[in-house]
Design an enzyme around this catalytic site. Structure first.
Site, mmCIF file in Angstrom:
data_model
loop_
_atom_site.group_PDB
_atom_site.id
_atom_site.type_symbol
_atom_site.label_atom_id
_atom_site.label_comp_id
_atom_site.label_asym_id
_atom_site.label_seq_id
_atom_site.Cartn_x
_atom_site.Cartn_y
_atom_site.Cartn_z
ATOM 1 N N ASN A 43 0.369 5.793 -0.233
ATOM 2 C CA ASN A 43 1.514 6.186 -1.054
ATOM 3 C C ASN A 43 2.666 5.189 -0.972
ATOM 4 O O ASN A 43 3.760 5.467 -1.460
ATOM 5 C CB ASN A 43 2.008 7.576 -0.644
ATOM 6 C CG ASN A 43 1.061 8.677 -1.093
ATOM 7 O OD1 ASN A 43 0.280 8.480 -2.026
ATOM 8 N ND2 ASN A 43 1.110 9.815 -0.439
ATOM 9 N N ASP A 71 3.915 13.749 2.728
ATOM 10 C CA ASP A 71 2.599 13.136 2.548
ATOM 11 C C ASP A 71 2.704 11.611 2.639
ATOM 12 O O ASP A 71 2.080 10.886 1.873
ATOM 13 C CB ASP A 71 1.997 13.554 1.205
ATOM 14 C CG ASP A 71 0.502 13.246 1.105
ATOM 15 O OD1 ASP A 71 -0.136 13.044 2.156
ATOM 16 O OD2 ASP A 71 -0.020 13.194 -0.018
ATOM 17 N N THR A 89 -9.396 15.001 7.987
ATOM 18 C CA THR A 89 -8.863 13.921 8.816
ATOM 19 C C THR A 89 -7.357 13.817 8.605
ATOM 20 O O THR A 89 -6.879 12.972 7.856
ATOM 21 C CB THR A 89 -9.529 12.570 8.446
ATOM 22 O OG1 THR A 89 -10.941 12.750 8.460
ATOM 23 C CG2 THR A 89 -9.162 11.498 9.448
ATOM 24 N N LYS A 98 1.860 8.070 3.773
ATOM 25 C CA LYS A 98 0.682 7.362 4.258
ATOM 26 C C LYS A 98 0.620 6.034 3.525
ATOM 27 O O LYS A 98 1.259 5.861 2.464
ATOM 28 C CB LYS A 98 -0.593 8.182 4.007
ATOM 29 C CG LYS A 98 -0.792 8.638 2.565
ATOM 30 C CD LYS A 98 -1.985 9.570 2.444
ATOM 31 C CE LYS A 98 -2.124 10.102 1.015
ATOM 32 N NZ LYS A 98 -3.268 11.020 0.873
ATOM 33 N N ASP A 140 4.706 9.356 -4.817
ATOM 34 C CA ASP A 140 4.185 10.702 -4.553
ATOM 35 C C ASP A 140 5.152 11.602 -3.806
ATOM 36 O O ASP A 140 4.754 12.614 -3.264
ATOM 37 C CB ASP A 140 2.861 10.647 -3.790
ATOM 38 C CG ASP A 140 1.684 10.457 -4.732
ATOM 39 O OD1 ASP A 140 1.919 10.328 -5.940
ATOM 40 O OD2 ASP A 140 0.536 10.433 -4.264
#
Length: 430
Positions: A282, A277, A317, A279, A298
Site C-alpha cells: 500500500n 492496513d 498471515t 503494508k 488504501d
C-alpha cells in the site's frame, strides 16, 4: 505524426475524440502511458513508431529526454492489421527491443496484439501505450464508470477486489481504479450500504484530504454491490516490489522513503483517520528512481472495511497486524497506535530484508510471536545498521500500545532528523 511542431497534447487528444460520423473505421486505439505522447485512434492498416521522420508516430526530443531517445531505433516497431485474418500484430524492428506485457518480442519477430496489451519501447520500464480493441464494450462495469472512463488492463488484485488502469474519456488522463466489493465491508458499513448519504459523507472526507504523500482520490462511484475508487496513478510500483528486487534497502534510501510514509500517516492521524492496513503493497512510488516521491494508498479502506475483514485479507498471515488486534480477533476497539506497529514491521523489513515475524520461525506460532513481540536483530543481517534505526524499530514494536511510540515522536526521532530538507526537494520536484 509526432514531431517537434506537434500541437499541445491536450488539443491533439481533443482532435481524436472529436471525430464525427463518416470518419474512417476505427478498429483499435492506443492509449498513451506517457504525458507527452498522444493517444491515437487506429484506422489505417499499418502504423510505424520510431525516430525517423516518416514514422507514423515519430518520437523526438519534445517527448523524451536525450538519453531515452538514444535507445529508440529510427524504425522501432510497426503495428499492422491483417486484411486476410483481421488480426493485429506488432513487429519488432529495434536494436534495444520492443516489449508486450514486459516480454521482449525480438528484432524481426512479431506478436499478435490482444486487448489491453501493454507496449514498452527499449526497456520494460518505458511503457508508452495500452492497446485496446475497438470492439471492447467495457462489459461488467456500471454506466457511471463506462460513461466517464475507458477501463483497460488489470494492474493488481487483492482479497477485496481488483485495480484497473483506466483512461478518462475526452482527456485520456490515466488513473488507477480500485473496485471494492461490498461483501467485504464490515458490519457497520454493511448496515449503511443502502444509505448513500452516509457513504458519500465518507467520500467527501477522503476527497478533501490533501498531502503530497497521500494518494489523491479523484472520484468515487457508489453502487449497490461495489465502490469504484478512481485514484491517481503511481508509475513506480509498490514498495513491496522494490524490497523484493533489492532484498535489503540501503539505510539512506530506506530513511528517505520511510520519512515520507511517516509524514503521510501523521497527516491521516491529525485528520482522525487510522489507516489500519499499512503494508509495503500500500506504499506506492512515483518513479523507479532511488530518490522518489512516496504516497500512501488504501487509507480509505479504513472507512469501509473493518478489522476482521482486514485480517482476512492476509489469508492467515497477519504479518503487519498489531498484537492488540490479534488478541481480540478484530473485535476490539483500537487506537491509531495499530498504525505505528505496522510501520515498525515495514521499517524492519526495509532495513533487514526479511520480516520480524514469520510462520517459518519454528520456535513459536506466528500469532504468538506477534502478541509476545518475539523478534530479534541477528548481527548477520543488522551489523551495518545504525543503533538509532534499531532503537526506532524497538519503540514502534512495543506490544503494549500505551508504551508504543506515537506518530509525533516517530517524526522527532533522531534517526529521521536529516530527512526534512531532502523531502522538500523531492516534493517540489514532483
Amino acid at each position: 505524426m509526432f514531431s517537434q511542431n506537434l500541437p499541445d497534447t491536450q488539443n491533439a487528444r481533443e482532435e481524436i475524440y472529436s471525430q464525427e460520423n463518416g470518419s474512417p473505421y476505427v478498429w483499435g486505439k492506443l492509449y498513451a502511458m506517457k504525458e507527452k505522447f498522444m493517444s491515437l485512434d487506429l484506422s489505417d492498416n499499418e502504423y510505424s513508431l520510431g525516430r525517423a521522420q516518416d514514422c507514423t508516430i515519430r518520437i523526438s526530443r519534445s517527448h523524451v529526454k536525450d538519453d531515452v531517445l538514444q535507445t529508440i531505433s529510427k524504425l522501432h516497431c510497426k503495428i499492422v492489421k491483417s486484411d486476410s485474418t483481421s488480426e493485429v500484430y506488432l513487429e519488432d524492428h529495434s536494436f534495444n527491443g520492443t516489449f508486450v506485457n514486459n516480454e521482449k518480442i525480438g528484432k524481426g519477430d512479431k506478436r499478435i496484439l490482444k486487448n489491453y496489451d501493454l507496449i514498452s519501447l527499449a526497456s520494460v520500464h518505458f511503457k508508452v501505450y495500452v492497446y485496446v480493441d475497438a470492439s471492447d464494450d467495457n462489459g461488467g462495469f456500471p454506466e457511471q464508470i463506462n460513461s466517464k472512463y475507458i477501463v483497460t488492463r488489470v494492474l493488481g488484485a487483492g482479497a477485496c477486489g481488483k485495480v484497473y488502469l483506466v483512461f478518462e474519456k475526452g482527456t485520456c488522463h490515466k488513473y488507477a481504479m480500485k473496485v471494492i466489493q461490498k461483501k467485504h465491508f464490515g458490519a457497520t458499513a454493511e448496515r449503511n450500504r443502502n444509505d448513500p448519504n452516509k457513504i458519500m459523507n465518507e467520500v467527501h472526507i477522503l476527497k478533501a484530504l490533501n498531502h503530497p504523500c497521500i494518494i489523491n482520490v479523484e472520484d468515487i462511484v457508489d453502487t449497490p454491490d461495489a465502490l469504484y475508487i478512481i485514484l491517481e496513478l503511481m508509475e513506480g510500483g509498490e514498495l513491496f516490489d522494490r524490497i523484493q528486487v533489492s532484498q535489503q534497502l540501503n539505510e539512506n534510501e530506506a530513511k528517505l522513503l520511510f520519512y515520507q510514509i511517516i509524514k503521510a500517516v501523521k497527516y491521516l492521524h491529525d485528520n482522525k483517520i487510522t489507516h489500519r492496513d499499512l503494508k509495503p503493497e500500500n506504499i506506492l512510488l512515483a518513479t523507479e528512481r532511488r530518490e522518489t516521491l512516496v504516497k500512501v494508498s488504501d487509507f480509505g479502506l479504513s472507512k469501509f472495511v473493518n478489522s476482521q475483514s482486514i485480517l482476512k485479507t492476509y489469508c492467515g498471515t497477519p504479518l503487519y497486524v498489531a498484537p492488540e488486534v490479534l488478541e481480540t480477533k478484530g473485535m476490539g476497539s483500537y487506537t491509531n497506535k495499530v498504525d505505528i506497529w505496522s510501520l515498525g514491521v515495514i521499517l524492519y523489513i526495509c532495513l533487514g530484508g526479511y520480516p520480524p515475524f514469520s510462520a517459518d520461525y519454528v520456535t513459536l506460532p506466528l500469532n504468538e510471536q506477534i502478541m509476545r513481540g518475539a523478534y530479534s536483530f541477528p548481527s548477520k543481517y543488522w551489523q551495518g545498521i545504525t543503533p538509532d534505526a534499531i532503537d526506532l524499530i524497538k519503540k514502534m514494536l512495543r506490544v503494549n500500545p500505551r508504551k508504543r511510540i506515537a506518530i509525533d515522536e516517530v517524526l522527532c526521532h533522531s534517526w529521521l532528523q536529516v530527512s526534512e530538507s531532502i523531502f522538500k526537494i523531492i516534493v517540489v520536484g514532483f
